[in-house]
Scaffold this motif. Structure first.
Motif, short mmCIF file in Angstrom:
data_model
loop_
_atom_site.label_atom_id
_atom_site.label_comp_id
_atom_site.label_asym_id
_atom_site.label_seq_id
_atom_site.Cartn_x
_atom_site.Cartn_y
_atom_site.Cartn_z
N ASN A 85 0.89 -1.13 0.06
CA ASN A 85 0.11 0.16 -0.03
C ASN A 85 0.75 1.20 -0.02
N ALA A 86 1.08 1.93 -0.85
CA ALA A 86 1.08 3.46 -0.94
C ALA A 86 0.31 5.24 -0.97
N GLY A 87 0.09 5.02 -0.15
CA GLY A 87 -0.92 6.20 -0.01
C GLY A 87 -2.02 6.05 1.74
N ASP A 88 -3.33 6.75 1.17
CA ASP A 88 -4.50 6.56 2.67
C ASP A 88 -5.76 6.04 1.53
N SER A 89 -5.30 4.64 0.74
CA SER A 89 -6.30 3.81 1.15
C SER A 89 -6.25 2.74 1.70
N ARG A 90 -6.72 1.58 2.07
CA ARG A 90 -6.28 0.98 3.43
C ARG A 90 -7.17 -0.76 2.94
N ALA A 91 -6.46 -1.37 3.56
CA ALA A 91 -6.55 -2.53 3.06
C ALA A 91 -6.77 -3.70 4.42
N THR A 263 -11.32 2.35 -0.76
CA THR A 263 -10.72 3.93 -1.08
C THR A 263 -10.94 4.80 0.28
N ASP A 264 -10.27 6.03 0.87
CA ASP A 264 -10.40 6.61 2.12
C ASP A 264 -12.38 6.86 2.22
N GLY A 265 -12.75 7.19 0.82
CA GLY A 265 -14.13 7.15 1.10
C GLY A 265 -14.95 5.97 1.84
N LEU A 266 -14.73 5.57 1.89
CA LEU A 266 -15.28 4.08 2.59
C LEU A 266 -14.51 4.79 4.30
N TRP A 267 -13.36 4.21 4.56
CA TRP A 267 -12.45 4.61 5.77
C TRP A 267 -12.72 5.72 6.49
N ASP A 268 -13.02 6.93 5.93
CA ASP A 268 -13.89 8.08 6.33
C ASP A 268 -14.64 8.12 6.78
N VAL A 269 -15.67 7.11 7.00
CA VAL A 269 -16.81 7.49 7.77
C VAL A 269 -17.36 6.08 8.43
N SER A 270 -15.66 4.94 7.98
CA SER A 270 -16.15 3.83 8.56
C SER A 270 -15.21 3.23 9.51
N GLU A 271 -15.35 2.43 10.65
CA GLU A 271 -14.17 1.98 11.66
C GLU A 271 -13.55 0.10 10.39
N ASN A 272 -12.75 -0.02 11.57
CA ASN A 272 -12.24 -0.88 10.62
C ASN A 272 -13.38 -2.49 11.33
N ASP A 273 -13.88 -2.81 12.65
CA ASP A 273 -14.55 -3.17 13.12
C ASP A 273 -15.76 -3.17 12.50
N ALA A 274 -16.35 -2.67 11.98
CA ALA A 274 -17.87 -2.13 12.08
C ALA A 274 -18.02 -2.55 10.71
N LYS A 303 -23.87 1.68 2.64
CA LYS A 303 -23.68 2.24 3.64
C LYS A 303 -22.72 3.72 4.50
N ALA A 304 -21.83 3.40 3.50
CA ALA A 304 -21.07 4.65 3.76
C ALA A 304 -21.47 5.77 2.88
N ASP A 318 -26.74 4.65 10.65
CA ASP A 318 -26.40 3.97 12.46
C ASP A 318 -26.28 4.91 13.18
N SER A 319 -25.13 6.17 13.14
CA SER A 319 -24.87 7.28 13.32
C SER A 319 -25.13 9.02 13.81
N LYS A 320 -26.18 8.91 12.10
CA LYS A 320 -26.83 9.94 11.90
C LYS A 320 -25.54 11.41 11.15
N ALA A 321 -24.61 10.88 11.41
CA ALA A 321 -23.29 11.76 11.27
C ALA A 321 -23.57 11.50 10.18
N ALA A 322 -23.06 12.75 9.49
CA ALA A 322 -22.28 13.03 7.85
C ALA A 322 -21.52 11.93 7.26
N ALA A 323 -22.59 11.73 6.07
CA ALA A 323 -22.04 10.54 4.95
C ALA A 323 -20.46 10.92 4.19
N THR A 324 -19.99 10.75 3.82
CA THR A 324 -19.12 10.68 2.70
C THR A 324 -19.49 11.32 1.90
N VAL A 325 -18.65 11.67 0.86
CA VAL A 325 -19.12 12.99 0.43
C VAL A 325 -17.60 12.81 -0.43
#
Length: 470
Positions: A85-91, A263-274, A303-304, A318-325
């Motif tokens: 991995n190189a960057g803010d994408s995540r596995a 990509t970070d669009g998912l991880w910005d609003v989702s925790e790993n365990d969720a 969900k994201a 789930d949390s009524k927080a702002a979704a990813t843009v």
């Protein structure tokens, strides 16, 4: 000039003239490093990232593409899983542990996700997580900052009114903090500003590793950012052959895991365990669906993305927080399916090897029998040739002149007889031919020898008749 210390002359003399002694200089081969297969594969992945970045630099003018991107790669080889991995994408590797102790009745919403947990297989490369590396580059190459930036980190943002006062800071790659007197140069913009997802490199870029961005300039100052960036990936791997899975539990996806690359669009609003819980909830909901892993990816994106409320804002359910843009890309990889392909490949290779070995063992007796037949045939031919030569030499009733006459007639009628050495050469040549060619050649030689013996008998009879006539 390098001078030897006192007492080292004898050691040097012994080393030069007795290389096998205890004081001799070690052979260069003793300094060679042992490189493992894992290091070779990791090096191949790292080299591929650098090569890709170089290709983008070559093609940026041809295709007029001045952007950049992150990269996350997974590789399955030799029964192991590698992630670069190189960057803010995540596995993230999502796993599930089955426990039969203190079982509770799950809710309808959480059924299938009991015991689910996540193991990070990459880490985000942002200005905050790579602050030490970036400040080190700026410290040792100050010309890259120009007169606009400073390789310092302050506990409190300095202002002009603080000039001449003591301020808490750390410079470059320092891990601790110290005090210094604030000067006007310290009022320049730090190389890294902000914290968390709001951290920025030179006040512009929020990612510090990836491909491209060769011509990207900092906002307001026009400083080139590429010297601070790198395509160097972080590589992690997992040995799948050491995983223990009980077939009766039918928990292969939980034991080997499901790899989520996004990509970070998912991880910005989702925790790993969720994310891990969502994965196993969806798999449990569709146990026999052919495209169940694709449905997992769709569920994570949905969900994201969230839902739009009455005020026109996108909110998470789930949390009524702002979704990813941000844009979202998700890949769901069932690790066990790839490991099963590896096991089948190993079994196929082992089966083909055993069959090939069996064929070689069956063919070995036939080859040995053929060699024995050829050797026996050679012995018969040599003995027959020797006896024929003895018949010619030991004929007592033939005089010298008669032998010469008979020899000339024999040369005209049947050709010159082959000598023992020539026959042995023919035997060697025959032994190397195939079985059919050996049989034909042996029959041919037998016929020729028979003709020669008949000719000798005929000549001998004629000579006897002439003597009786005289």
């Amino acid at each position: 000039m390098l001078l030897l210390r006192e007492g080292m002359e004898d050691v040097a003399h012994t080393s030069l003239h007795s290389p096998n002694t205890a004081n001799s200089i070690p052979h260069p081969s003793q300094f060679h490093r042992t490189v493992s297969k894992d290091e070779l594969i990791m090096g191949a992945l790292e080299s591929a990232f650098f090569h890709m970045d170089a290709l983008i630099a070559q093609d940026k003018d041809r295709y007029r593409d001045a952007g950049g991107c992150t990269a996350c790669v997974s590789l399955f080889i030799n029964g192991k899983m590698y992630v670069a991995n190189a960057g803010d994408s995540r596995a993230v590797l999502c796993q599930r542990k089955i426990s039969f102790e203190n079982e509770k009745i799950p809710n309808a919403e959480t059924i299938g996700s009991e015991g689910a947990y996540a193991i990070p297989f990459s880490f985000d490369h942002t200005p905050e997580t790579e602050r030490t590396r970036l400040l080190g580059v700026a410290q040792y190459k100050p010309h890259l900052m120009g007169k606009f930036y400073v390789a310092m980190e302050y506990a409190k943002r300095p202002h002009e009114k603080d000039l001449g006062q003591r301020i808490l800071c750390r410079q470059g790659t320092m891990k601790g903090w110290t005090y210094k007197t604030l000067t006007r140069d310290d009022l320049r913009m730090p190389v890294v500003t902000g914290e968390g997802k709001r951290s920025r490199l030179l006040g512009t870029l929020g990612v510090t590793r990836g491909f491209g961005d060769h011509d990207l300039l900092a906002i307001a100052t026009g400083t080139l950012l590429k010297p601070f960036l790198t395509p160097q990936p972080d590589v992690k791997y997992k040995d799948l052959t050491k995983i223990v899975s009980i077939p009766d539990e039918q928990n292969e996806d939980g034991d080997y895991g499901v790899l989520i690359m996004a990509t970070d669009g998912l991880w910005d609003v989702s925790e790993n365990d969720a994310v891990a819980r969502t994965v196993f909830q969806t798999l449990h909901k569709y146990p026999t669906e052919r495209h169940r892993y694709t449905m997992v990816a769709q569920e994570l994106v949905a969900k994201a993305r969230g839902k739009i409320n009455d005020y026109g804002h996108w909110r998470l359910a789930d949390s009524k927080a702002a979704a990813t843009v941000d844009d979202i890309s998700v890949m769901v990889i069932p690790v066990y399916q790839y490991y099963k392909e590896h096991i089948e490949w190993e079994q196929r290779c082992a089966r083909e090897y055993r069959e090939r070995l069996k064929q070689e063992q069956l063919a070995q007796p036939a080859v040995e029998a053929k060699e024995v037949d050829a050797a026996n045939t050679a012995g018969v031919l040599v003995n027959g040739t020797t006896e024929m030569a003895q018949v010619i030499v030991e004929s007592p009733s033939l005089g010298h002149e008669t032998v010469e006459k008979l020899s000339r007639e024999n040369e005209q009628d049947a050709g010159t007889l082959q000598t023992k050495e020539q026959m042995e050469k023919n035997v060697s040549r025959i032994a190397n031919n195939s079985e059919e060619q050996v049989k034909e050649t042996v029959q041919e030689i037998i016929n020729k020898v028979t003709e020669e013996l008949d000719t000798i008998n005929l000549i001998e009879n004629k000579s006897t008749a002439n003597e009786k006539g005289n």
